[in-house]
Design a protein around this motif. Structure first.
Motif, PDB file in Angstrom:
ATOM      1  N   VAL A  88      60.352  29.788 -27.941  1.00  0.00           N
ATOM      2  CA  VAL A  88      60.191  30.070 -26.511  1.00  0.00           C
ATOM      3  C   VAL A  88      59.631  28.796 -25.873  1.00  0.00           C
ATOM      4  N   VAL A  89      60.434  28.134 -25.057  1.00  0.00           N
ATOM      5  CA  VAL A  89      60.047  26.843 -24.495  1.00  0.00           C
ATOM      6  C   VAL A  89      59.957  26.938 -22.969  1.00  0.00           C
ATOM      7  N   VAL A  90      58.808  26.570 -22.428  1.00  0.00           N
ATOM      8  CA  VAL A  90      58.588  26.604 -20.980  1.00  0.00           C
ATOM      9  C   VAL A  90      58.139  25.221 -20.511  1.00  0.00           C
ATOM     10  N   ALA A  96      54.822  25.487 -12.941  1.00  0.00           N
ATOM     11  CA  ALA A  96      53.980  25.220 -11.774  1.00  0.00           C
ATOM     12  C   ALA A  96      54.727  25.507 -10.478  1.00  0.00           C
ATOM     13  N   VAL A  97      55.981  25.053 -10.408  1.00  0.00           N
ATOM     14  CA  VAL A  97      56.789  25.293  -9.201  1.00  0.00           C
ATOM     15  C   VAL A  97      57.028  26.785  -9.008  1.00  0.00           C
ATOM     16  N   ASN A  98      57.331  27.482 -10.097  1.00  0.00           N
ATOM     17  CA  ASN A  98      57.588  28.922 -10.020  1.00  0.00           C
ATOM     18  C   ASN A  98      56.343  29.678  -9.554  1.00  0.00           C
ATOM     19  N   ARG A 108      59.147  35.944 -12.497  1.00  0.00           N
ATOM     20  CA  ARG A 108      58.202  35.042 -13.154  1.00  0.00           C
ATOM     21  C   ARG A 108      58.907  34.279 -14.274  1.00  0.00           C
ATOM     22  N   LEU A 109      58.806  32.955 -14.252  1.00  0.00           N
ATOM     23  CA  LEU A 109      59.512  32.115 -15.220  1.00  0.00           C
ATOM     24  C   LEU A 109      59.091  32.438 -16.648  1.00  0.00           C
ATOM     25  N   VAL A 110      57.793  32.560 -16.880  1.00  0.00           N
ATOM     26  CA  VAL A 110      57.321  32.812 -18.240  1.00  0.00           C
ATOM     27  C   VAL A 110      57.832  34.160 -18.747  1.00  0.00           C
ATOM     28  N   ALA A 111      57.821  35.187 -17.890  1.00  0.00           N
ATOM     29  CA  ALA A 111      58.332  36.499 -18.293  1.00  0.00           C
ATOM     30  C   ALA A 111      59.806  36.429 -18.641  1.00  0.00           C
TER      31      ALA A 111
END
Length: 359
Positions: A88-90, A96-98, A108-111
């Motif tokens: 899982v790569v973020v 930060a932008v999201n 949500r980007l991480v979700a």
């Protein structure tokens, strides 16, 4: 309709609040196997098996001596754990932008990244559970439900020296699926009169399942009036072995469409190999789950992605939390599945192969 540049520049588009999965389909075997995992302990999991009967029994006359020689008729099936990992790569800049988007943030980007990894890993596990256990893969049905075609050994035992470690494999003559052939296969992997030693589920690809549905023909027509109101029965990850239930009894779970044969659910699985119909006894199939210290269990309920693969998937993945590389603005985590898919009674499993038609 094409709007003017002015309208396009001063009006915000609407973005729907979920990512729709255009890739994955159903994953029935995974849902069934992973709904009731058992704990892995030790370097190996072993299952003692009786390989033959004692030959010391006999009828005797009065005071006649009987044989008392010792017997050694037990061998152990043995499995080692396999581990499957999905990264899982973020990007920290993208995160930060999201996050800074506030009301303009759609998902949500991480979700989204976490759920994408879950779905990708579930899809991979689904493929391996039908596979041959090649390389570092989990053992799969193509290895378990085999008679020496895919592998000369199973669970550390050579098939030629112990034929009872073989499953029953029957080729459909000229590709023809018949009710008689299905009955023959069902009987071949059953102990007469024993529910525990008979198949609890039949799995096939969609095309083969549709052939069975068509084969039933007039037998189904008498049920259509009832089914127009409630549809076919369903099977979910939590449905008891050997049963299917009306969709209303799944309490919100979609489940998988089922059509019975001899009272046992016959279900289509997108992951199943084409032209094969598996007769499975789930009493002797299980996933032994190895818990890795320091990893946390992942809840499968998804909010960011609408995916068929996420239906009926309980908590069986483990997550290694995000870590920061020293030379990248990134966060890297890992979804993990460890353990193995084991079968303690291969002779109670069967498959019909090469199915292409019903007439």
């Amino acid at each position: 309709m094409k709007f003017s540049e002015t309208v396009q520049n001063i009006t915000k588009d609407e973005f729907l609040p979920r990512v729709v999965d255009f890739v994955n389909n159903s994953n029935v075997l995974t849902a069934r196997v992973m709904s009731n995992t058992k704990k892995w302990t030790g370097p190996k999991v072993q299952s003692p098996t009786q390989t033959k009967n004692s030959t010391t029994g006999k009828s005797i006359t009065d005071m006649e001596q009987f044989a008392v020689s010792n017997t050694d008729n037990v061998k152990n099936l043995k499995w080692e754990p396999a581990t499957v990992v999905q990264s899982v790569v973020v990007s920290q800049l993208e995160k930060a932008v999201n996050q800074a988007s506030n009301d303009n943030q759609v998902v949500r980007l991480v979700a989204q990244k976490l759920e994408e990894a879950q779905n990708s890993l579930a899809n991979l596990i689904g493929t391996q559970l039908y596979g041959t256990g090649a390389g570092n893969d989990l053992d799969g049905l193509s290895l378990i439900v085999d008679n020496g075609t895919a592998s000369t050994t199973y669970a550390g035992i050579t098939r030629a020296t112990l034929p009872s470690v073989n499953a029953d494999v029957t080729a459909a003559a000229n590709g023809l699926l018949t009710l008689g052939l299905m009955a023959k296969e069902f009987d071949a992997v059953s102990a007469a009169g024993s529910a525990k030693h008979s198949p609890t589920m039949i799995l096939s690809d969609k095309a083969t399942w549709s052939l069975y549905e068509e084969l039933m023909g007039d037998k189904l027509s008498v049920q259509y009036n009832a089914m127009t109101a409630r549809g076919y029965n369903r099977v979910s990850g939590g449905t008891p072995m050997g049963t299917s239930v009306p969709a209303s009894e799944l309490h919100g779970s979609a489940g998988f469409v089922s059509l019975d044969f001899r009272g046992k659910p016959c279900v289509a699985d997108d992951k199943a190999p084409v032209g094969k119909m598996f007769f499975l006894n789930e009493n002797y199939l299980e996933f032994r789950d190895l818990t890795i210290p320091g990893l946390e269990r992942v809840k499968q309920k998804q909010e960011a992605i609408d995916s068929a693969i996420s239906e009926d998937q309980p908590t069986w993945m483990q997550f290694r939390g995000f870590m920061n590389p020293t030379n990248q603005l990134a966060e890297i985590g890992a979804m993990v599945v460890s353990g193995n898919f084991i079968c303690t009674q291969p002779r109670r499993q069967g498959v019909i192969t090469g199915i292409t038609k019903i007439r």
